[in-house]
Each structure stands twice: as C-alpha cells, then as structure tokens.
Design an enzyme around this catalytic site. Structure first.
Site, PDB file in Angstrom:
ATOM      1  N   HIS A 134       1.658   8.538   8.084  1.00  0.00           N
ATOM      2  CA  HIS A 134       2.240   7.275   7.064  1.00  0.00           C
ATOM      3  C   HIS A 134       3.433   7.700   6.120  1.00  0.00           C
ATOM      4  O   HIS A 134       4.342   7.465   6.580  1.00  0.00           O
ATOM      5  CB  HIS A 134       1.038   6.750   6.400  1.00  0.00           C
ATOM      6  CG  HIS A 134       1.505   5.397   5.665  1.00  0.00           C
ATOM      7  ND1 HIS A 134       0.741   5.053   4.339  1.00  0.00           N
ATOM      8  CD2 HIS A 134       2.570   4.450   5.989  1.00  0.00           C
ATOM      9  CE1 HIS A 134       1.579   3.681   4.064  1.00  0.00           C
ATOM     10  NE2 HIS A 134       2.372   3.361   4.967  1.00  0.00           N
ATOM     11  N   ASN A 150       0.218   1.573   9.182  1.00  0.00           N
ATOM     12  CA  ASN A 150       0.085   0.923   7.912  1.00  0.00           C
ATOM     13  C   ASN A 150      -0.851  -0.135   8.033  1.00  0.00           C
ATOM     14  O   ASN A 150      -1.745  -0.400   7.246  1.00  0.00           O
ATOM     15  CB  ASN A 150       1.454   0.525   7.427  1.00  0.00           C
ATOM     16  CG  ASN A 150       1.100  -0.232   6.040  1.00  0.00           C
ATOM     17  OD1 ASN A 150       0.993   0.611   5.046  1.00  0.00           O
ATOM     18  ND2 ASN A 150       1.649  -1.336   5.965  1.00  0.00           N
ATOM     19  N   HIS A 187       7.765   6.534   5.659  1.00  0.00           N
ATOM     20  CA  HIS A 187       8.519   6.365   4.394  1.00  0.00           C
ATOM     21  C   HIS A 187       9.596   7.430   3.907  1.00  0.00           C
ATOM     22  O   HIS A 187      10.695   7.056   3.731  1.00  0.00           O
ATOM     23  CB  HIS A 187       7.463   6.165   3.328  1.00  0.00           C
ATOM     24  CG  HIS A 187       6.739   5.124   3.459  1.00  0.00           C
ATOM     25  ND1 HIS A 187       6.903   3.843   2.456  1.00  0.00           N
ATOM     26  CD2 HIS A 187       5.385   4.610   3.969  1.00  0.00           C
ATOM     27  CE1 HIS A 187       6.123   2.875   2.609  1.00  0.00           C
ATOM     28  NE2 HIS A 187       5.328   3.356   3.608  1.00  0.00           N
ATOM     29  N   ILE A 237       6.739  -2.120   2.510  1.00  0.00           N
ATOM     30  CA  ILE A 237       5.194  -2.388   1.786  1.00  0.00           C
ATOM     31  C   ILE A 237       4.675  -0.944   2.095  1.00  0.00           C
ATOM     32  O   ILE A 237       4.807  -0.312   3.014  1.00  0.00           O
ATOM     33  CB  ILE A 237       4.544  -3.266   2.250  1.00  0.00           C
ATOM     34  CG1 ILE A 237       3.277  -3.610   1.506  1.00  0.00           C
ATOM     35  CG2 ILE A 237       3.841  -3.234   3.724  1.00  0.00           C
ATOM     36  CD1 ILE A 237       3.763  -4.248   0.102  1.00  0.00           C
ATOM     37  N   HIS A 289       5.748   2.508  11.708  1.00  0.00           N
ATOM     38  CA  HIS A 289       5.337   1.864  10.526  1.00  0.00           C
ATOM     39  C   HIS A 289       3.968   0.878  10.605  1.00  0.00           C
ATOM     40  O   HIS A 289       3.052   1.163   9.905  1.00  0.00           O
ATOM     41  CB  HIS A 289       6.257   1.647   9.586  1.00  0.00           C
ATOM     42  CG  HIS A 289       5.713   1.432   8.236  1.00  0.00           C
ATOM     43  ND1 HIS A 289       5.457   0.017   7.490  1.00  0.00           N
ATOM     44  CD2 HIS A 289       5.219   2.041   7.082  1.00  0.00           C
ATOM     45  CE1 HIS A 289       5.049   0.294   6.587  1.00  0.00           C
ATOM     46  NE2 HIS A 289       4.608   1.379   6.069  1.00  0.00           N
TER      47      HIS A 289
END
Length: 813
Positions: free
Chosen positions: A474, A669, A479, A813, A665
């Site tokens: 993740h 997520n 990110h 997010i 993602h």
C-alpha cells in the site's frame, strides 16, 4: 488594427468571491515572443508590461434582502457558493485567438473555477474554455501574476510565440526559480506554488524526545527511498539535518500547494469522522480510559460488543475539544467531553461470522482480499532467500519435503512444483533483517511457525501480511513511489503539454494525503508504528524493500509473470495464461489494464506522430530525466528504466503510472476495512511467541485457545487506533472522481481525444457489467468465499461511503 469588444465570464468562489478586485489581460495566438535571449529576463519584462497594460476591474456579488452576501463559507455545509462575473475587453483581431489569460488579484484570494471567452465575431464560432480550478492569491503575497491557458494541448515546439514565453515562465515559478518566490530561510508560505524535492527527513521528532529519532530515508545507499515534496519547515534544533515537525493539532496546515490540498467538501467529510479522524490527538486520553476499563479483549464475543455493538467511550477535556473545533470543522463537541468509538460491521462477518476461520477463506483472501499482490508460485525447492549471504548468512529455508507432504493429500513436493500447484506468501526477506530487533521489543515475530495451534499459526502469517501490506503493497508501492511523478510533472510539464493533461487527474490530492500520512501515520509514534508489527522499524523496512523496486514490474502483466502467477501465451486473452484461473484480482485487473493501455495508446499517438518528435520534446525529456535522476535518484542507475526515446516507451510508462495511481491503489486500499475491520481476521500485532510445551501458557492455550489467541494478537488500544484509520481510508467522499470520468467536460479542445476518452469510459462500464456477472457465477469459488463477500474492489464505479468498490482516478485517500 481592427478592434473588437470581447466578453468573458469568470466563475469564482473563496474568500474574495463576493468582492473581486483584479486586473486581467489576454495573450493572443499571434503575438510574437519578444526578441530577448534570456527567458527569465523576457518573463520579467513581460510581467512588467502586464502590470502597466492590465485593465482593472471591481465586481461585487448581489446582496440578499437581509443584506448578507450570497457567499457561504460554513462548517455546517462544507461548501462555498460560486459567483459568476461578466467582463468586456477591447481586443485587436491581429493578436489572434486569446490563448492565455494573465490575472493579478488585488484584494482577497479566490478559487477560479472557470474562465470562458464567448464567441468573437469573425474570429471564433464557439466559446473558448480556459483550464482553471485553481486558487489565486493576491499580488501582495505572491509578487507574481497568474497565467491560465486555453484548453488546447501544445507540444513546446508548437506553442504560439508570446504564449510560449508565459509557458516557460509558469514552469520556472513552479520550480521556485523566480527571485520573487525565493525565500532566504527556505520556509514555504501557504500561498506558495512551489514543487521541490526532499528526502524523508521528517519522520522523527528528536526535538521532543531523543527516542523519537528516525533515520532519513532517501539520499543514501543504506536507506534508499523515493523523494517527497519539500514542505519547507525549519530544521530541527537538535539535528539540523532533519526537518522539524508540526504539533499534532496543526497537522492539516502542513505545506502543500493549495491546488493539491483537500477541497472544502472533502476536508469537511474527512473530519466529520471525528474522533476517528484525529486519533493522534486522542491517543493519550484513549489510553487512560483503557487503563481503567481493561486493555484486553476477553473473548471473541467481547470483540463484537466493544467494536460494533456498544462501542467504547472515553473522555477528552472540553477545552481540548473546543480548541480542535477552532481549527477544524468537527461536529459540535459534547459538553461532557465523552466521545464514542463505534464501528460499522465489516463485510467479512456480515453474512457468516465464523467464515474467516476456515482455511478456504484464509487462502482465498490471498487471491481476492486486500493484499492479493504478494502470492507467488513456488518454483524451486528448498526455498531460497534473496538476502545477501555476506551480510545475513545463508537463509535457505529449513522447511523439508516431509513438513509439507504430510498435508498434501499424497502429492509430493516435486509433483506439485511440476504441476504448478504449490504457492508461497513470502514475507521472509522483508522481515528477516529486522526479526531480532522486533523481537527485542514487546512485539514478537516469526519467520516460520510450527502448526501447534492452527488458527494461531495462521494469525502469525496474517500479522506479517498486514504489516507488509500496509508498508509495502500500500504505502511504498502506491503512495510513496507516485509522489516523484507528481512533483516532476508539475515542475517540467506545462499545463499545455498533452502528457500533463493526460496524467494530472491521476495526481489529485496525492501530495496532501501523503503529507498527512508523514505527519500522523508513518511518523515516529504515529498510528502505523503504534499498531503494526514492525513498530519503530516500519519505514526502515519499507526502505529495504524499495531497493529492489522495479518500475516496469509494476505493470500488471509483468507483475503476474514475475510472481509466476501467469505465463506468456499469445493465444490466450491479454497474451497471458493464468496459473490460477480463478484469481479475481488478476482476472479483473487485466481487463482494466487492457482498457487503460488502449486509451493511453490512442492518446499518445494522436499527439506524437513519430518517435523523432518525442525525442525532440524538451519538456518531456526534462520530465523523465528529473523523475529518474532526482525523484527516484537512489535507483537511477538501474538498467530497466525506460530511456524515453520511443512512443512505445511513453505509452507503457504512462499506462503504468495511471495503473498505480488508480486500479492498483484501489485494489490494496479500499478493502482494508471490509476485511481488516474485524481484527481477528487481519490482526496487526503478535505480542508473544507460541508457548512451548509443558508451560503454563501452553496449558492455557490448550484449555482456552480463544483467550490465548486474543492475548497474542492486537489488543484494544491498537485495535481502536487501527480501525479508526482504516475505516476512513476505505471510504469514498462525495467529490471522488472515478477512472474513465473527469470533472471538466471540456478538459481538452481536441474532439478526437474527447471521443477516445468517451470510448474508454464506455469500455470500463462494460467491464463492470462483466465483473458483476462473474460474481454471480457460482463455479468461481474464489470470488465470494465462505464469508460471502464478492470481489468488487476493481469495479470502476462507486457510490460515496464504505462500499468496497470503485477505482478513483488518483491516490486521493
């Protein structure tokens, strides 16, 4: 010269929207660039000329009968009302079509939603749309004018004369190269629009406590890492090589250019989860309450009671709550200071409360859960480690054929290898360098577990998996690796550049959510260190894994082949044959990947007619060079990096970038709460080793395995922290924009591109229908499983909320 009066409309919101004082000027497509050799000198002279020639305007919003302005800025609504203003301007036809608008703001900041030039007789037959959606601060603060460009896409060599000069000037400002935006102390102001790189030197808080020192990630061979956005805080007093930290109550004021911050509506919805959205501020009060009421879950039934039925109440002083309410639009704090933590029932136990305990569900979640990107085909035996023998010694696995074959229903290990039926979840190389360090704390990790108590043994595996998932699958692989792409795009690709227009929607809110994560989640004593097994070594561990990260292997087909989960086969759909045919993440993902690849191919080949044009594009070449050499500078010498000399390299690279930001993602997520919201299914901590035989702990484990399980995994405090965060991270806000859609219908002037994008959206809608039908097929057992949770994480669309589906355009997010 022939003069005409042109009219245009600006739609604005923000503090200055009801009293707009500004000056503006258009730049025409036929205005030549000044004959100055130095671009910065030319830009400065052009700006000076603007200030003299700009026409000044003042507009006021209509007033209601009660005398109040129509502008709303309310914590209760989280929205601001837009104002529309009309203007006129004398325009010389010889200047050509207006293609840039230079704006100088004289009073309060505004958010410029749109600017539309109405048809100009004998010059344009349709409205001209300018790409805005941007905050504009006052000249008094910025010492700069702002420029907005028409929605056309131009390669640098195609840009009209004077428009091209403003194109260069805009990029120089974003890189912080103009003297007007350079500060001697390097501290960023809230109105700055500057994108610079920095290492992760902001994770610790050595000024508060020497024990909170954390190594700088990035810039060294020991701790390689992608670069982050420089947020420009002052250096730490004790260690000036690190950046000082903001107090927890100021987390949302961390510097990120305003256009990359959450909008009003999203921020409002985010903080409405209070107190879950501010657990870093609440931790001490929560811990104090648990000291009095009990830190441990007493039974599985007690877990249900505390988390989903009664909830857990703790007290926070009213003064503290009032102070938070002064800076964030949280719900009105209760007078008695009592706050309730209560969670929705996660999907994994909604229809079958015991299904998570089955071996079938345990295995299925490795193919269709929240971390379906790690499982590999075992291709050699004994199992070998990739750890450096000189540093760590020989870590060839001591697992023998006998260990495995007693559970393989008569199949031998080598028969299973040859028939591709033996798989592995390999957390070993990531955790092994830190195993002794972790076991030296209150947490206990295993490289392998004997099957003493099977449910407990599986829990140790899942604890490793949750840590690896959160830190690598993740955080690192979506990110962190995406942030340099965002920064490089802002710095090197003009808003006029077609690749900027292609990628920009896939960077929405990424810089801000990453900055918040560094402030609250992945920092020293942040939620991740508190709640997950690696603890203070969490980010170090992800740095070790980054050393073997490969950009090209992030492409879904390459990833599946690398893990042995697919074999190249030109006769099969997508050119791949899956080793496990019922592998929901791979099956669904390949459909999304192919649709995305087709869209990117059509887009890139429209603007680049040949490889030679691409090679001669200075912005594109600077973008890729900076991305590799600076943004991912610690691995810049890896031979696999594309050279960016062909259209195919650009198509493949952009497809990978968008895949990471959107579908990858989404896959890792939005299932966090549906699967991990029940802590027994995905525990984040193991606190003791398996008790040895003939000990009191072993006797307890035999007599009351449920209690022994609870004493081993995540206790109350860390569970409440973990669930508070993953519930928020797993939900969609009402302003989310999904793959195949855009907020601005006129985002480009080019009709062919708009048609191709429409086809892309329609193809995704058809794919979603196919995925629904797959979930209705009872023969595909891995799509639903014993817990009766269909695999929906790669459905392209979603409603707001905790839906377990939807692919947003970006890591937002």
């Amino acid at each position: 010269m022939t003069s005409k009066v042109i009219s245009y409309t600006m739609v604005v919101t923000g503090p200055g929207a009801d009293h707009l004082i500004m000056a503006g000027n258009f730049i025409g497509s036929k205005e030549p660039s000044p004959p100055w050799l130095d671009d910065q000198v030319a830009v400065k002279k052009a700006h000076a000329a603007d200030l003299k020639s700009m026409k000044k305007y003042e507009r006021h919003a209509p007033r209601k009968e009660n005398g109040n302005s129509r502008l709303i800025s309310s914590a209760s609504s989280g929205t601001q009302q837009q104002q529309s203003y009309d203007f006129t301007l004398d325009w010389f036809v010889e200047k050509g079509i207006p293609e840039a608008f230079v704006l100088l703001l004289l009073d309060f900041e505004i958010f410029l939603v749109s600017l539309t030039v109405h048809p100009i007789p004998n010059l344009t037959s349709e409205p001209l749309h300018f790409i805005c959606n941007s905050w504009v601060d006052t000249f008094n603060n910025t010492q700069l004018t702002r420029v907005f460009f028409i929605n056309k896409a131009y390669l640098p060599s195609q840009t009209p004369g004077l428009v091209g000069l403003y194109r260069k000037g805009e990029l120089e400002g974003l890189r912080g190269e103009l003297s007007e935006v350079q500060d001697a102390d390097g501290v960023r102001k809230e109105w700055d629009r500057i994108y610079e790189y920095a290492t992760y030197n902001d994770l610790g808080d050595v000024d508060a406590n020497p024990d909170l020192a954390r190594p700088t990630l990035g810039g060294s061979t020991q701790y390689p890492y992608p670069r982050r956005l420089r947020t420009g805080r002052a250096p730490s007093k004790i260690d000036p090589s690190t950046e000082s930290r903001l107090p927890p109550e100021d987390s949302f004021s961390i510097y990120v250019p305003k256009d990359d911050r959450f909008g009003d509506q999203k921020l409002f919805e985010f903080v409405q989860h209070f107190p879950k959205s501010s657990m870093n501020l609440m931790k001490s009060y929560l811990s104090e309450a648990l000291e009095a009421s009990g830190k441990e879950f007493e039974s599985f039934e007690h877990v249900l009671k505390v988390l989903y039925q009664d909830g857990f109440t703790f007290n926070v002083p009213k003064a503290v709550l009032d102070a938070i309410a002064q800076v964030l639009p949280i719900p009105t704090p209760p007078d008695n200071g009592n706050l309730l933590l209560k969670f929705p029932i996660p999907s994994v136990i909604q229809d079958n409360i015991d299904g998570w305990m089955t071996d079938e569900e345990f295995a299925r979640e490795m193919l269709a859960g929240v971390n379906p990107v790690l499982i590999c085909l075992l291709q050699e035996f004994p199992i070998k480690s990739t750890l450096d023998i000189k540093i760590y010694g020989d870590h060839t696995s001591t697992i023998t054929r006998q260990h495995l074959e007693k559970n393989m229903n008569g199949l031998t290990v080598y028969e299973a290898l040859n028939s591709k039926k033996l798989f592995i979840l390999n957390h070993y190389d990531a955790f092994m360098p830190y195993l002794r360090k972790i076991n030296g704390t209150s947490r206990k990790a295993y490289a392998s577990v004997e099957g003493t108590i099977w449910l407990l043994a599986k829990a140790y595996v899942v604890v490793n998996d949750t840590g690896y998932h959160q830190l690598v699958s993740h955080w690192l692989n979506t990110h962190a690796v995406m942030e340099p792409f965002v920064i490089a795009t802002h710095r090197q690709l003009s808003q006029l550049h077609p690749i900027h227009k292609l990628l920009h929607p896939h960077f929405h809110d990424t810089l801000f959510i990453n900055a918040l994560a560094r402030q609250n989640l992945i920092s020293a004593e942040g939620i991740i260190e508190d709640s997950f097994l690696p603890g203070k070594y969490s980010m170090e561990m992800s740095s070790v894994v980054y050393n073997s990260w490969n950009f090209l292997e992030q492409a879904l087909p390459a990833d599946l082949i690398k893990r042995g989960m697919a074999i190249e086969d030109p006769t099969a759909p997508h050119g791949l044959r899956l080793v496990v045919e019922d592998y929901p993440y791979a099956v669904d993902g390949l459909l999304i990947w192919d649709a995305l690849k087709t869209w990117v191919h059509d887009y890139v080949t429209y603007y680049y007619e040949s490889d030679e044009i691409l090679k001669q594009d200075p912005e594109l070449q600077s973008w890729w060079k900076e991305l590799v050499e600076v943004g991912h500078g610690d691995i810049k010498d890896e031979p696999w990096w594309p050279k960016m000399q062909t259209r195919q390299e650009l198509i493949h690279s952009c497809t990978i970038i968008i895949w990471i930001a959107s579908a990858l993602h989404a896959a890792v997520n939005f299932g966090q709460y549906p699967y991990g919201g029940y802590i027994l299914n995905r525990p984040t901590l193991s606190r003791r080793l398996v008790p040895e035989k003939e000990t009191e702990e072993y006797e307890e484990m035999e007599k009351n395995p449920e209690l022994a399980f609870l004493k081993t995994i995540t206790p109350k405090f860390e569970t409440l922290l973990d669930l508070s965060i993953i519930e928020i991270l797993s939900g969609h806000t009402t302003d989310e924009v999904y793959l195949g859609t855009r907020t601005i219908p006129y985002w480009t002037y080019d009709k062919k591109v708009l048609e191709d994008f429409k086809k892309f959206g329609e193809r995704l809608a058809e794919i979603e229908k196919r995925l629904v039908r797959r979930n209705e097929d009872g023969t595909l057992r891995n799509r639903i499983g014993p817990v009766m949770v269909p695999y929906t994480l790669l459905y392209p669309s979603s409603e707001p909320g905790l839906t377990g589906r939807g692919i947003p355009n970006s890591i937002s997010i």
